[in-house]
Design an enzyme around this catalytic site. Structure first.
Site, mmCIF file in Angstrom:
data_model
loop_
_atom_site.group_PDB
_atom_site.id
_atom_site.type_symbol
_atom_site.label_atom_id
_atom_site.label_comp_id
_atom_site.label_asym_id
_atom_site.label_seq_id
_atom_site.Cartn_x
_atom_site.Cartn_y
_atom_site.Cartn_z
ATOM 1 N N HIS A 199 4.399 -4.131 7.517
ATOM 2 C CA HIS A 199 3.437 -3.209 6.883
ATOM 3 C C HIS A 199 3.280 -1.930 7.708
ATOM 4 O O HIS A 199 3.177 -0.837 7.161
ATOM 5 C CB HIS A 199 2.047 -3.860 6.778
ATOM 6 C CG HIS A 199 1.814 -4.616 5.496
ATOM 7 N ND1 HIS A 199 1.948 -4.039 4.264
ATOM 8 C CD2 HIS A 199 1.437 -5.901 5.273
ATOM 9 C CE1 HIS A 199 1.668 -4.943 3.319
ATOM 10 N NE2 HIS A 199 1.358 -6.077 3.907
ATOM 11 N N GLY A 252 3.444 -14.026 0.003
ATOM 12 C CA GLY A 252 2.754 -13.168 -0.953
ATOM 13 C C GLY A 252 2.071 -12.074 -0.155
ATOM 14 O O GLY A 252 2.208 -12.025 1.068
ATOM 15 N N CYS A 253 1.333 -11.197 -0.838
ATOM 16 C CA CYS A 253 0.720 -10.074 -0.131
ATOM 17 C C CYS A 253 -0.507 -9.605 -0.900
ATOM 18 O O CYS A 253 -0.469 -9.495 -2.126
ATOM 19 C CB CYS A 253 1.731 -8.947 -0.006
ATOM 20 S SG CYS A 253 1.102 -7.493 0.833
ATOM 21 N N HIS A 299 5.353 -10.185 8.853
ATOM 22 C CA HIS A 299 4.877 -9.554 7.614
ATOM 23 C C HIS A 299 3.987 -8.341 7.930
ATOM 24 O O HIS A 299 4.123 -7.272 7.340
ATOM 25 C CB HIS A 299 4.117 -10.602 6.789
ATOM 26 C CG HIS A 299 3.553 -10.104 5.487
ATOM 27 N ND1 HIS A 299 4.068 -10.483 4.267
ATOM 28 C CD2 HIS A 299 2.516 -9.273 5.209
ATOM 29 C CE1 HIS A 299 3.366 -9.889 3.301
ATOM 30 N NE2 HIS A 299 2.414 -9.160 3.842
ATOM 31 N N GLU A 300 3.076 -8.521 8.896
ATOM 32 C CA GLU A 300 2.118 -7.444 9.217
ATOM 33 C C GLU A 300 2.799 -6.277 9.920
ATOM 34 O O GLU A 300 2.483 -5.113 9.645
ATOM 35 C CB GLU A 300 0.967 -7.988 10.066
ATOM 36 C CG GLU A 300 0.143 -9.088 9.406
ATOM 37 C CD GLU A 300 -0.315 -8.755 7.994
ATOM 38 O OE1 GLU A 300 -0.763 -7.620 7.760
ATOM 39 O OE2 GLU A 300 -0.192 -9.629 7.110
ATOM 40 N N GLY A 316 -6.304 -14.857 1.572
ATOM 41 C CA GLY A 316 -5.828 -13.831 2.502
ATOM 42 C C GLY A 316 -5.855 -14.333 3.935
ATOM 43 O O GLY A 316 -6.883 -14.804 4.412
ATOM 44 N N VAL A 317 -4.739 -14.247 4.629
ATOM 45 C CA VAL A 317 -4.678 -14.736 6.000
ATOM 46 C C VAL A 317 -4.590 -13.606 7.029
ATOM 47 O O VAL A 317 -4.819 -13.831 8.211
ATOM 48 C CB VAL A 317 -3.511 -15.726 6.216
ATOM 49 C CG1 VAL A 317 -3.835 -17.062 5.546
ATOM 50 C CG2 VAL A 317 -2.202 -15.169 5.687
HETATM 51 ZN ZN ZN Z 1 0.968 -7.917 3.013
#
Ligand code: ZN
Length: 180
Positions: free
Chosen positions: A156, A109-110, A152-153, A46-47
Site C-alpha cells: 500500500h 482481501g482489502c 500487503h501494507e 479489518g486486520v
Molecule cells: Zn489493503
C-alpha cells in the site's frame, strides 16, 4: 467516522513519503495514527490499515490488536478476556529486513477493494524494522497472517494493491467475507 478510500481513488496508487523521525510525536502525526485506528475500528474483518487508505501519503501502517488476540487464541486455545486484549501496533517508515525464500498463495482481501478476494503469493516469514508511535526503533519478525499483513501494507505504501498480483479473484458479499 473516518472513511476508507476505495480502489478508484488515485491516492492509493501513489508512493507514500517517509515520516521525518522528529515529527513522529507531533500532534499532526499522532492525529493521523489516531484517525487510522478510528477508520479500522468499525470493520470487524479489518486486520490492518495503511495511511494512504485514509488519504494520507505517509509511510505508516497499523496492525489491529485482534491479530495478536487471534495468535493468543491459537496458542492457548482459551478465550481472550477484554483485559488481555492486545494493543494496535504502529509501524512508521517500515522496511522489510528479512524475507523467507518460501512463498505460498494466501487468500487476501482489502478494506479499499470491497468486496473482492483473491490469492496472492506471499513470503511465509518476514522481518520488519520500523519506528513506533513514540519514535522508538524496533524490529518485529512475523510468520503466517502477520507476515502476509506486513507485505500487503508495505505494498500500500508503494501504491500497490493486492488485485495487481492476485489470481482466482472472486467477489463475495459482505456476510461471506473472512477478513480484509
Ligand atoms: Zn489493503
Amino acid at each position: 467516522m473516518v472513511p476508507i478510500v476505495q480502489k478508484e481513488d488515485s491516492v492509493l496508487r501513489k508512493k507514500a513519503q517517509e515520516v521525518p523521525i522528529k515529527e513522529i510525536t507531533s500532534p499532526k502525526i499522532q492525529k493521523v495514527i489516531a484517525d487510522m485506528k478510528k477508520a479500522l475500528l468499525p470493520h470487524e474483518d479489518g486486520v490492518a490499515i495503511a495511511a494512504p487508505q485514509i488519504g494520507v501519503l505517509l509511510r505508516i501502517f497499523v496492525v489491529s490488536g485482534k491479530v495478536f488476540d487471534m495468535e493468543t487464541l491459537m496458542d492457548e486455545e482459551s478465550a481472550v478476556s477484554k483485559k488481555k486484549r492486545h494493543k494496535d501496533l504502529v509501524f512508521i517508515n517500515p522496511q522489510i529486513t528479512k524475507t523467507s525464500k518460501q512463498k505460498v498463495w494466501m487468500t487476501e482481501g482489502c478494506l479499499s477493494v470491497r468486496w473482492l478476494y483473491g490469492d496472492v503469493k506471499r513470503a511465509t516469514k518476514t522481518e520488519v524494522r520500523a519506528y513506533d508511535e513514540h519514535g522508538k526503533r524496533f524490529t518485529r519478525g512475523a510468520s503466517r497472517l502477520l507476515s502476509q499483513i506486513f507485505q500487503h501494507e508495505i505494498d500500500h505504501l508503494d501504491g500497490v494493491l493486492f488485485i495487481d498480483k492476485a489470481r482466482h479473484m472472486e467477489e463475495l458479499p459482505p456476510e461471506k467475507q473472512t477478513y480484509a
